[in-house]
Design a protein around this motif. Sequence first.
Motif: not given
Length: 198
Positions: A150-164, A173-180
């Motif tokens: 879903x969010x793979x290769x989002x290279x600028x993604x550094x944070x995510x909040x799950x409210x559920x 899901x978050x593979x290759x998110x180098x700055x996460x």
Amino acid sequence: EIIKINSYSFSKCNKIKSINFSKNSKLYIIESSAFSFSTLKEIQIPPSVTQIGENAFSRCKKLKKIEIPENSSLKLISNFAFFGSSIESINIPSSVTQIGDCAFSDCNNLKSVKFSNDSKLVSISKSTFIGSSIVSISIPPNVKLIDKLAFSACLNLHSIEFLGDVVSIEKSCFSRCKNFSLASFPNLKKMKISDKAF
């Protein structure tokens, strides 16, 4: 009176820049590939629209601005709807219940995605935001599933909040998110994380 925009109506149209609808528009569907590969730069989706079809705005390389009103009736953003477009931000109205596979994939300029807290969305589909430039995102409370890539290769993604309070995060899901660096779950009661999700 226009109630739908048919498939391929403006596809590959190289002179269109914007399209305006009346305040009382009864448009309810933008069909598949309606504007694909066109030179559209901006569009305001009328509140009456319930469905954006597959590839409706895909490969619109000049499309930077899309506005969907808070009082929108939109329920479905179909597969590949904005694939490879140049949109920079989008506010998903609370009425949306389904976002299809790859709907915003390869949107390299997409930095901001915002959901309403009362969003009816229950899942984020496969490869929905793959390859986008999202920096941070808050997932609304009713979302129970984040599907593969879903969010793979989002290279600028550094944070995510799950409210559920219940969430399942599928493979890659978050593979290759180098700055996460940060995932937060302030209301979490139950979680499933698949292999190599991160």
